[in-house]
Write a protein that holds these residues in place. Sequence first.
Motif, PDB file in Angstrom:
ATOM      1  N   TYR A  81      -7.614  18.086  -2.632  1.00 55.24           N
ATOM      2  CA  TYR A  81      -7.280  16.697  -2.301  1.00 55.24           C
ATOM      3  C   TYR A  81      -7.477  16.510  -0.812  1.00 55.24           C
ATOM      4  CZ  TYR A  81      -4.890  12.601  -0.690  1.00 55.24           C
ATOM      5  OH  TYR A  81      -4.619  11.424  -0.045  1.00 55.24           O
ATOM      6  N   GLU A  82      -8.144  15.417  -0.441  1.00 57.87           N
ATOM      7  CA  GLU A  82      -8.325  15.096   0.964  1.00 57.87           C
ATOM      8  C   GLU A  82      -8.083  13.610   1.175  1.00 57.87           C
ATOM      9  OE1 GLU A  82     -11.640  16.377   4.062  1.00 57.87           O
ATOM     10  OE2 GLU A  82     -12.289  14.670   2.841  1.00 57.87           O
ATOM     11  N   GLY A  83      -7.314  13.301   2.198  1.00 59.56           N
ATOM     12  CA  GLY A  83      -7.086  11.922   2.585  1.00 59.56           C
ATOM     13  C   GLY A  83      -7.518  11.693   4.017  1.00 59.56           C
ATOM     14  N   VAL A  84      -8.005  10.496   4.287  1.00 60.99           N
ATOM     15  CA  VAL A  84      -8.378  10.109   5.653  1.00 60.99           C
ATOM     16  C   VAL A  84      -7.730   8.764   5.938  1.00 60.99           C
ATOM     17  CG1 VAL A  84     -10.242   9.601   7.257  1.00 60.99           C
ATOM     18  CG2 VAL A  84     -10.579  11.309   5.465  1.00 60.99           C
ATOM     19  N   TYR A  85      -6.878   8.735   6.934  1.00 62.43           N
ATOM     20  CA  TYR A  85      -6.192   7.502   7.329  1.00 62.43           C
ATOM     21  C   TYR A  85      -6.709   7.088   8.695  1.00 62.43           C
ATOM     22  CZ  TYR A  85      -2.488   4.190   8.509  1.00 62.43           C
ATOM     23  OH  TYR A  85      -1.794   3.067   8.873  1.00 62.43           O
ATOM     24  N   ALA A  86      -7.302   5.898   8.766  1.00 59.38           N
ATOM     25  CA  ALA A  86      -7.883   5.401  10.016  1.00 59.38           C
ATOM     26  C   ALA A  86      -7.307   4.018  10.307  1.00 59.38           C
ATOM     27  CB  ALA A  86      -9.395   5.346   9.912  1.00 59.38           C
ATOM     28  N   PRO A  87      -6.109   3.964  10.920  1.00 58.29           N
ATOM     29  CA  PRO A  87      -5.474   2.658  11.161  1.00 58.29           C
ATOM     30  C   PRO A  87      -6.216   1.825  12.197  1.00 58.29           C
ATOM     31  CG  PRO A  87      -4.236   4.412  12.233  1.00 58.29           C
ATOM     32  CD  PRO A  87      -5.285   5.072  11.402  1.00 58.29           C
ATOM     33  N   VAL A  88      -6.889   2.506  13.154  1.00 64.55           N
ATOM     34  CA  VAL A  88      -7.662   1.820  14.188  1.00 64.55           C
ATOM     35  C   VAL A  88      -8.952   2.595  14.407  1.00 64.55           C
ATOM     36  CG1 VAL A  88      -5.646   0.831  15.356  1.00 64.55           C
ATOM     37  CG2 VAL A  88      -6.470   3.111  16.010  1.00 64.55           C
ATOM     38  N   ASP A  89      -9.900   1.956  15.083  1.00 62.80           N
ATOM     39  CA  ASP A  89     -11.184   2.609  15.320  1.00 62.80           C
ATOM     40  C   ASP A  89     -11.053   3.840  16.210  1.00 62.80           C
ATOM     41  OD1 ASP A  89     -12.411   0.671  13.815  1.00 62.80           O
ATOM     42  OD2 ASP A  89     -13.023  -0.549  15.540  1.00 62.80           O
ATOM     43  N   GLN A  90      -9.997   3.891  17.025  1.00 60.21           N
ATOM     44  CA  GLN A  90      -9.865   4.979  17.994  1.00 60.21           C
ATOM     45  C   GLN A  90      -9.126   6.196  17.451  1.00 60.21           C
ATOM     46  OE1 GLN A  90      -8.973   1.756  18.649  1.00 60.21           O
ATOM     47  NE2 GLN A  90     -10.817   1.231  19.822  1.00 60.21           N
ATOM     48  N   ALA A  91      -8.706   6.178  16.198  1.00 68.61           N
ATOM     49  CA  ALA A  91      -7.942   7.320  15.686  1.00 68.61           C
ATOM     50  C   ALA A  91      -8.093   7.437  14.178  1.00 68.61           C
ATOM     51  CB  ALA A  91      -6.465   7.180  16.057  1.00 68.61           C
ATOM     52  N   LYS A  92      -8.143   8.654  13.718  1.00 67.73           N
ATOM     53  CA  LYS A  92      -8.110   8.919  12.280  1.00 67.73           C
ATOM     54  C   LYS A  92      -7.399  10.235  12.048  1.00 67.73           C
ATOM     55  CE  LYS A  92     -12.609   8.858  11.617  1.00 67.73           C
ATOM     56  NZ  LYS A  92     -13.349   8.948  12.885  1.00 67.73           N
ATOM     57  N   LEU A  93      -6.724  10.329  10.913  1.00 66.69           N
ATOM     58  CA  LEU A  93      -6.015  11.539  10.504  1.00 66.69           C
ATOM     59  C   LEU A  93      -6.611  12.032   9.201  1.00 66.69           C
ATOM     60  CD1 LEU A  93      -3.630  13.535  10.876  1.00 66.69           C
ATOM     61  CD2 LEU A  93      -2.256  11.943   9.488  1.00 66.69           C
ATOM     62  N   ILE A  94      -7.027  13.291   9.202  1.00 72.44           N
ATOM     63  CA  ILE A  94      -7.583  13.932   8.012  1.00 72.44           C
ATOM     64  C   ILE A  94      -6.568  14.951   7.529  1.00 72.44           C
ATOM     65  CG2 ILE A  94      -9.549  15.221   7.088  1.00 72.44           C
ATOM     66  CD1 ILE A  94     -11.036  14.341   9.727  1.00 72.44           C
ATOM     67  N   PHE A  95      -6.188  14.887   6.274  1.00 70.72           N
ATOM     68  CA  PHE A  95      -5.155  15.790   5.761  1.00 70.72           C
ATOM     69  C   PHE A  95      -5.487  16.145   4.314  1.00 70.72           C
ATOM     70  CE2 PHE A  95      -3.963  11.392   5.288  1.00 70.72           C
ATOM     71  CZ  PHE A  95      -3.530  11.280   3.966  1.00 70.72           C
ATOM     72  N   GLY A  96      -4.940  17.286   3.856  1.00 69.37           N
ATOM     73  CA  GLY A  96      -5.274  17.673   2.496  1.00 69.37           C
ATOM     74  C   GLY A  96      -4.502  18.857   1.978  1.00 69.37           C
ATOM     75  N   TYR A  97      -4.700  19.094   0.698  1.00 71.49           N
ATOM     76  CA  TYR A  97      -4.110  20.231  -0.016  1.00 71.49           C
ATOM     77  C   TYR A  97      -5.195  20.843  -0.886  1.00 71.49           C
ATOM     78  CZ  TYR A  97      -1.802  22.718  -3.827  1.00 71.49           C
ATOM     79  OH  TYR A  97      -1.453  23.662  -4.767  1.00 71.49           O
ATOM     80  N   GLU A  98      -5.210  22.163  -0.968  1.00 75.39           N
ATOM     81  CA  GLU A  98      -6.166  22.869  -1.815  1.00 75.39           C
ATOM     82  C   GLU A  98      -5.466  23.981  -2.576  1.00 75.39           C
ATOM     83  OE1 GLU A  98      -9.141  24.364   0.811  1.00 75.39           O
ATOM     84  OE2 GLU A  98      -9.867  22.375   1.410  1.00 75.39           O
ATOM     85  N   HIS A  99      -5.866  24.152  -3.825  1.00 73.18           N
ATOM     86  CA  HIS A  99      -5.434  25.321  -4.603  1.00 73.18           C
ATOM     87  C   HIS A  99      -6.690  26.035  -5.078  1.00 73.18           C
ATOM     88  CE1 HIS A  99      -3.158  27.930  -7.265  1.00 73.18           C
ATOM     89  NE2 HIS A  99      -4.071  27.682  -8.194  1.00 73.18           N
ATOM     90  N   GLU A 100      -6.698  27.333  -4.874  1.00 70.77           N
ATOM     91  CA  GLU A 100      -7.881  28.132  -5.160  1.00 70.77           C
ATOM     92  C   GLU A 100      -7.484  29.350  -5.979  1.00 70.77           C
ATOM     93  OE1 GLU A 100     -11.404  30.303  -2.481  1.00 70.77           O
ATOM     94  OE2 GLU A 100      -9.903  28.992  -1.583  1.00 70.77           O
ATOM     95  N   ARG A 101      -8.309  29.673  -7.005  1.00 68.66           N
ATOM     96  CA  ARG A 101      -8.014  30.854  -7.827  1.00 68.66           C
ATOM     97  C   ARG A 101      -9.274  31.706  -7.987  1.00 68.66           C
ATOM     98  NH1 ARG A 101      -6.554  30.474 -14.069  1.00 68.66           N
ATOM     99  NH2 ARG A 101      -8.826  30.677 -14.167  1.00 68.66           N
TER     100      ARG A 101
END
Length: 615
Positions: free
Chosen positions: A314-334
């Motif tokens: 899962y990956e999310g990208v939050y960009a409230p303004v042009d000057q900043a963005k936050l990339i965050f996520g969770y991964e499960h691997e087997r």
Amino acid sequence: MKMLGISLIALLAATPALAQDLAQDDDIVVTASGIAQPRDEVGQAITVIDADTIRTRQAVDVVDLLATTPGVRFSRNGSTGGVTGVSLRGAETTQMLVLIDGVKVNDPSGIGDGYDFGHLLTGNIRRIEVLRGSNSVVYGSQAIGGVVNVMTGAPSEGFEVNASADYGYSDTLNAKADVSGTRGAVSGGLGVAYFNTDGISSAAGGSERDGYENIATNAKLKIAFTDTFSLDLRGYYIHADLDYDSFFGAPADSSDVSKLDQYVGYAGINLALFDGKLTNRAAVTWMRNDRDYYFVRGTDPDYGYSGTNLRFEYEGVYAPVDQAKLIFGYEHERPDYEYFGFGDIASAKANIDSVYALAVVKPLTGLAVTGGLRHDDHSQFGGATTFGANANYTPNAGATNIRLSYGEGFKAPSLYQLYDTYSGNSALRPERSKSYDIGFDQSLDGDKAVLSLTAFRRDTSNQINYDYATYTYGNLDRTRAKGVEATLTLKPVEALTVAASYSYVDARDRSGGATDGNRLPRRAANAVSLSADYLWSFGLSTGATLTMVGDSYDDTANTRRLDGYALAGLRASFPVGDHLEVYGRIDNLFDADYATAYGYGTYGRSAYGGVRVRF
């Protein structure tokens, strides 16, 4: 329709798998943070090998394209298809992450989870990005030396068919075709590539040829159900059949055969919320490598390995303004591996859970700063936390870029190293690295000249190696690599393109033992590449590549030298009408006698010619 286009572009930019289709030029890269970014937003060293370069160079092996990239060293065990390792900035060949269309393809059944480039041919590959430097914040395990991101073509607008076939030295046939198109909200493509050769003797002193067959297919399907919700499916498959010479001791003629089936799959959904300010991607990826080995062709396999990796992302990208963005996520691997042979059967599995966050901010005009953290929790060795940060400053809208980068990397012990019945060690710790970069890029006269220079250093600790005192694997080694990388691209006139690269890589053992200070095996200190292509007024395209690699050693004791070498190649192509092109090349023009791995043969002078069609 305008709002639909804006939403889809925002959605694509948020996903590694889809962003690859958005990144069709050198000004956009996707490998640094997993999303599409302008180059002047990235502080890391990245080389892009685009579709025009791949087509113009006429290379069959991906590794031959990588060899002209600064910081890359490779070794191949003989004929095309033979075991091929790639080192980035002097790292171990197992300390690099490889992606195919967004899917991690490092083999969990390998001793070090490495990737064998021997079976990865150019086929229908359209773009390769090479990120140099540790980058585990974004990618987790393996990314100590860097990341090689391989991408097939994006579906075309309308309907398009491409095909080519060439024939040459050693009864070599190389053919490929792809079809793609878009109709409304649905787009897709399908490609197939076939390669067959009688090869050369893999053993340098051998007399019989080792043949090779490779079949690769790729497929993509995208459906945009609404302007904010889409489905992405893609797959890649390789079947390879190789005759090789025994490597138990000095290579010698033998009847050995290896067969590979590699399956790669990706299924993802993409959702944009809050007017595109928050984009989300959820995906399942699957990779399986089946490797069987035969002492005599036509018999049952004598031994073999199967490695599988099932991942949820899962990956999310939050960009409230042009000057900043936050990339965050969770991964499960087997990851899991299986082995059979010589009366023994073994298998092992692990579970890895990961969370990460990465912020990209532009506090001042021309300045972009990126920083992030990642934590991976492995069911066997425990947790590993990594940090990374980089910055890019341009005072003149991208004509000059000043780059700084710090990255931490880690590599999880392989399942073989942890659980093998005879040599496994369940107490192993992950390998760790710290990587530092400083560099600049300068464009002159409207990109008629582009210069890039980077200095780097990487320190690696807890490196896993076989301990001959205990007959098990242990965290025995420390290594250090430092050096410089330089590239220069010239386009003095529209018809002429010149590309040059140089890298100095000082990679040494720093473990404190008998080999302390020695150069790491198969990693030449110096390498130079020069390519030039000219398009004549009547349509003929001609080009040449010269690659020079310095001396290296084949062993850790630095007693078995591999002499440096220089390889030259010529190529030409000529269009016949609007849809047909004839082309040809000569490799190793001066018939140089050289080796990239001690005891293994290499190709002498060889010529190939063929045709391309496009509709």
